[in-house]
Design an enzyme around this catalytic site. Structure first.
Site, PDB file in Angstrom:
ATOM      1  N   ARG A 149     -23.196  85.336  83.267  1.00  0.00           N
ATOM      2  CA  ARG A 149     -22.224  84.756  84.042  1.00  0.00           C
ATOM      3  C   ARG A 149     -20.972  85.182  83.406  1.00  0.00           C
ATOM      4  NH1 ARG A 149     -22.114  80.306  87.473  1.00  0.00           N
ATOM      5  NH2 ARG A 149     -20.410  79.507  86.665  1.00  0.00           N
ATOM      6  N   ARG A 153     -15.944  92.993  79.998  1.00  0.00           N
ATOM      7  CA  ARG A 153     -14.932  94.091  80.411  1.00  0.00           C
ATOM      8  C   ARG A 153     -14.733  95.245  79.538  1.00  0.00           C
ATOM      9  NH1 ARG A 153     -13.820  91.873  84.999  1.00  0.00           N
ATOM     10  NH2 ARG A 153     -13.590  89.461  84.966  1.00  0.00           N
ATOM     11  N   ARG A 226     -28.626  69.316  82.284  1.00  0.00           N
ATOM     12  CA  ARG A 226     -27.781  69.010  81.284  1.00  0.00           C
ATOM     13  C   ARG A 226     -26.651  67.816  82.040  1.00  0.00           C
ATOM     14  NH1 ARG A 226     -28.674  69.384  76.271  1.00  0.00           N
ATOM     15  NH2 ARG A 226     -26.777  69.939  75.666  1.00  0.00           N
ATOM     16  N   ARG A 257     -15.337  72.372  75.250  1.00  0.00           N
ATOM     17  CA  ARG A 257     -14.018  72.927  75.744  1.00  0.00           C
ATOM     18  C   ARG A 257     -13.204  71.833  75.928  1.00  0.00           C
ATOM     19  NH1 ARG A 257     -16.345  75.897  81.096  1.00  0.00           N
ATOM     20  NH2 ARG A 257     -17.654  73.967  81.998  1.00  0.00           N
ATOM     21  N   GLU A 283     -14.766  68.315  76.598  1.00  0.00           N
ATOM     22  CA  GLU A 283     -15.977  68.207  77.582  1.00  0.00           C
ATOM     23  C   GLU A 283     -17.143  68.295  76.291  1.00  0.00           C
ATOM     24  OE1 GLU A 283     -16.202  71.219  80.674  1.00  0.00           O
ATOM     25  OE2 GLU A 283     -18.238  71.408  80.349  1.00  0.00           O
ATOM     26  N   TYR A 339     -27.696  76.495  90.038  1.00  0.00           N
ATOM     27  CA  TYR A 339     -26.244  76.397  89.277  1.00  0.00           C
ATOM     28  C   TYR A 339     -25.296  77.222  90.346  1.00  0.00           C
ATOM     29  CZ  TYR A 339     -23.683  77.774  85.191  1.00  0.00           C
ATOM     30  OH  TYR A 339     -22.727  77.963  84.168  1.00  0.00           O
ATOM     31  N   ASP A 341     -21.605  78.321  92.066  1.00  0.00           N
ATOM     32  CA  ASP A 341     -20.342  78.124  91.964  1.00  0.00           C
ATOM     33  C   ASP A 341     -19.627  77.423  93.404  1.00  0.00           C
ATOM     34  OD1 ASP A 341     -19.628  79.537  89.742  1.00  0.00           O
ATOM     35  OD2 ASP A 341     -19.884  81.327  90.361  1.00  0.00           O
TER      36      ASP A 341
HETATM   37  N1  UDP Z   1     -20.696  80.918  77.223  1.00  0.00           N
HETATM   38  C1  UDP Z   1     -20.721  81.360  75.974  1.00  0.00           C
HETATM   39  N2  UDP Z   1     -19.337  81.082  75.137  1.00  0.00           N
HETATM   40  C2  UDP Z   1     -18.500  80.848  76.055  1.00  0.00           C
HETATM   41  C3  UDP Z   1     -18.381  80.736  77.331  1.00  0.00           C
HETATM   42  C4  UDP Z   1     -19.566  80.923  77.956  1.00  0.00           C
HETATM   43  O1  UDP Z   1     -21.985  81.425  75.302  1.00  0.00           O
HETATM   44  O2  UDP Z   1     -17.122  80.809  75.389  1.00  0.00           O
HETATM   45  C5  UDP Z   1     -22.241  81.178  77.906  1.00  0.00           C
HETATM   46  C6  UDP Z   1     -22.623  79.656  77.913  1.00  0.00           C
HETATM   47  O3  UDP Z   1     -24.138  79.867  77.773  1.00  0.00           O
HETATM   48  C7  UDP Z   1     -22.388  79.369  79.379  1.00  0.00           C
HETATM   49  C8  UDP Z   1     -22.428  80.417  79.905  1.00  0.00           C
HETATM   50  O4  UDP Z   1     -21.968  81.532  79.291  1.00  0.00           O
HETATM   51  O5  UDP Z   1     -23.060  78.223  79.587  1.00  0.00           O
HETATM   52  C9  UDP Z   1     -21.660  80.460  81.304  1.00  0.00           C
HETATM   53  O6  UDP Z   1     -20.187  80.422  81.158  1.00  0.00           O
HETATM   54  P1  UDP Z   1     -19.256  79.696  82.229  1.00  0.00           P
HETATM   55  O7  UDP Z   1     -17.890  79.870  81.575  1.00  0.00           O
HETATM   56  O8  UDP Z   1     -19.640  80.494  83.600  1.00  0.00           O
HETATM   57  O9  UDP Z   1     -19.925  78.087  82.393  1.00  0.00           O
HETATM   58  P2  UDP Z   1     -19.363  77.105  83.382  1.00  0.00           P
HETATM   59  O10 UDP Z   1     -17.832  77.033  83.556  1.00  0.00           O
HETATM   60  O11 UDP Z   1     -20.126  77.321  84.622  1.00  0.00           O
HETATM   61  O12 UDP Z   1     -19.901  75.813  82.619  1.00  0.00           O
END
Ligand code: UDP
Length: 354
Positions: A149, A153, A226, A257, A283, A339, A341
């Protein structure tokens, strides 16, 4: 109003389905287990700041039909999502692209130029710790589609998403839901969990978007999830981190985060310039247990097998309910155990046969 259809669950999927049904002339009763509609997009405005109660929700889509649908109800601001990463106290710009590579390696590099050693170093720095906190297992045990996900880039763009349409409802998420449900053919009841009775006693279609296992009293076992815990703090300063989301990459930091919600509305920056404080949410992710909120489904062979069994239960129920006019249609993030969006959930609801 004589109800002929029930929608159980008032998140994005349920509200989209309810609206479509109402516009098709059906008389819809929306039952919501929680005290308010909006699912996990629900917000609370505090001190003029729209706080996302279930973590940051950024609307982004490439689907024109979905974009047109949501724009019938609210307008969107110009917010474009970008995420910072804090690793050992130093700030980097996600996703992994030329900007982050320059910050991490100290020289201009494209992802395609990385060696295996570079890739491992990046993975260990930005993925390993975060993913193990988020999923409770090492990243090797997480389905690769989850980590995929995160975009890679080969430019200096720090856009988190590629979608052309992005933004936050200018009037707020709660207003989106209020307006979707504001129709003479829709009646809404909150604090009203849907309880499945016998197939014979079901005499109308039910569009259900709660957890599929709970529909059947989890009689075959609980689907694993989770869950998240949010710690929200009001701070007497204008700005805490200068960004909506900062990910904490290190396993040693207990939260994944920090969200700072005022930054989701740059169009209101003038108002926020007044010293009125800011609101941040830390979080934390952990294993789900019955009674917790379900956030992220855990996709593995065992959960897929259990899900298939619950789907069979829905089919058998429907076979029996058909003679009395009843039907169960199960969808949404919790119903499909997906999962999703936000836009995908709406797209799925727009595709439901009504
Ligand atoms: N992920 C990571 N480091 C980051 C951001 C994301 O390892 O800084 C991995 C992590 O396993 C996460 C997944 O990428 O569950 C998807 O990230 P996304 O930001 O899409 O998570 P969401 O916002 O759906 O929780």
């Amino acid at each position: 109003m004589l109800v002929d259809t029930i929608v159980a669950g008032a998140g994005l999927w349920g509200c989209t389905v309810a609206r479509r049904l109402a516009e098709a002339g059906r008389h819809v009763l929306v039952l919501e287990k929680r005290k308010a509609v909006g699912g996990n997009c629900r917000c609370r405005t505090e001190k003029g700041i729209e706080v996302h109660l279930y973590g940051s929700h950024i609307f982004h889509t490439s689907n024109e039909e979905v974009w047109k649908f949501v724009n019938r109800f609210v307008s969107f601001n110009d917010y474009r999502h970008s995420v910072l990463a804090n690793r050992r106290g130093k700030i980097y710009h996600l996703p992994i692209g030329c900007t982050l590579l320059k910050e991490f390696f100290g020289r201009a590099l494209k992802p395609s130029e990385l060696t295996e050693v570079d890739r491992t170093a990046l993975f260990d720095a930005f993925i390993r710790g975060y993913t193990s906190k988020q999923w409770g297992v090492s990243p090797e045990d997480v389905d690769p589609s989850v980590i995929a996900r995160l975009k890679v880039r080969d430019t200096f763009s720090t856009d988190y998403f590629d979608d052309p349409h992005q933004g936050i409802p200018a009037e707020g998420y709660n207003e989106l839901f209020r307006r979707m449900l504001d129709h003479p053919n829709i009646r809404v009841k909150c604090n009203a969990p849907f309880v499945l009775q016998s197939a014979k006693s079901l005499t109308c279609p039910v569009y259900y978007s709660g957890p599929i296992d709970q529909l059947f009293g989890s009689r075959l076992g609980h689907l694993p999830w989770r869950t998240l815990r949010f710690e929200t703090e009001h701070l007497p300063r204008r700005d805490f981190q200068g960004a909506t989301v900062v990910n904490y990459s290190d396993a040693s930091v207990p939260y994944t985060r920090i969200h700072e919600f005022r930054h989701y509305h740059p169009e209101k920056a003038g108002a926020f310039a007044k010293p009125q404080g800011t609101i941040i949410t830390r979080e934390y992710s952990s294993a789900w247990k019955p009674g917790d909120e379900q956030y992220y489904p855990i996709d593995n062979a065992a959960s897929r097998e259990l899900l298939a069994k619950y789907r069979q239960l829905v089919d058998s129920f429907n076979a029996e309910a058909a003679s009395s006019g009843g039907k169960l249609i199960v969808g949404g993030r919790l119903g499909e155990y997906r999962y999703y969006d936000m836009d995908k959930s709406i797209a799925a609801a727009l595709a439901v046969e009504i």
